[in-house]
Design a protein around this motif. Structure first.
Motif, short mmCIF file in Angstrom:
data_model
loop_
_atom_site.label_atom_id
_atom_site.label_comp_id
_atom_site.label_asym_id
_atom_site.label_seq_id
_atom_site.Cartn_x
_atom_site.Cartn_y
_atom_site.Cartn_z
N MET A 1 -8.29 -6.71 -7.04
CA MET A 1 -6.99 -6.87 -6.41
C MET A 1 -6.91 -5.96 -5.18
O MET A 1 -7.36 -4.83 -5.20
CB MET A 1 -5.89 -6.51 -7.41
N THR A 2 -6.34 -6.47 -4.12
CA THR A 2 -6.27 -5.70 -2.88
C THR A 2 -5.08 -4.75 -2.90
O THR A 2 -4.03 -5.06 -3.47
CB THR A 2 -6.16 -6.62 -1.66
N ASP A 3 -5.25 -3.61 -2.27
CA ASP A 3 -4.16 -2.65 -2.13
C ASP A 3 -3.32 -3.04 -0.94
O ASP A 3 -3.85 -3.38 0.12
CB ASP A 3 -4.71 -1.23 -1.93
N ILE A 4 -2.01 -2.96 -1.11
CA ILE A 4 -1.06 -3.32 -0.05
C ILE A 4 -0.36 -2.05 0.42
O ILE A 4 0.06 -1.22 -0.38
CB ILE A 4 -0.02 -4.33 -0.57
N TRP A 48 7.28 -6.17 6.12
CA TRP A 48 6.14 -5.62 6.85
C TRP A 48 5.21 -5.02 5.81
O TRP A 48 5.54 -4.04 5.15
CB TRP A 48 6.59 -4.52 7.81
N GLN A 49 4.03 -5.60 5.65
CA GLN A 49 3.02 -5.07 4.74
C GLN A 49 1.65 -5.54 5.18
O GLN A 49 1.52 -6.58 5.81
CB GLN A 49 3.30 -5.49 3.30
N TRP A 50 0.65 -4.72 4.86
CA TRP A 50 -0.71 -5.00 5.29
C TRP A 50 -1.67 -4.66 4.18
O TRP A 50 -1.38 -3.84 3.31
CB TRP A 50 -1.06 -4.15 6.52
N VAL A 51 -2.85 -5.24 4.23
CA VAL A 51 -3.93 -4.88 3.32
C VAL A 51 -4.43 -3.51 3.76
O VAL A 51 -4.65 -3.27 4.95
CB VAL A 51 -5.06 -5.92 3.35
N LYS A 52 -4.59 -2.61 2.79
CA LYS A 52 -5.02 -1.25 3.10
C LYS A 52 -6.37 -1.27 3.82
O LYS A 52 -7.32 -1.92 3.38
CB LYS A 52 -5.13 -0.44 1.81
#
Length: 70
Positions: A1-4, A48-52
């Motif tokens: 799972m990717t960190d957001i 507003w969110q991005w993949v770490k």
């Protein structure tokens, strides 16, 4: 799972106002030549969110850095 990474987390980390931050990000995202990844990642009416560690997160952080006086 990717960190957001969320805008709220960045604001808490940098101790900056979320309202001002959103204004600065909107301005940066509208300049697709200077911030292409941030412009591609922006979706209106979504948080507003991005993949770490993504390029878009790096451009967002760069847009939020305080301007150095000349």
């Amino acid at each position: 799972m990717t960190d957001i990474v969320t805008l709220k987390a960045i604001c808490e980390e940098l101790k900056i106002d979320p309202r001002e931050t959103r204004e600065r990000l909107r301005a940066a995202a509208s300049d697709a030549k200077a911030n292409p990844e941030l412009a591609k990642a922006r979706k209106p009416r979504t948080p507003w969110q991005w993949v770490k560690g993504s390029a878009a997160e790096k451009e967002a952080r760069r847009a939020l850095k305080p301007k150095q006086p000349a």
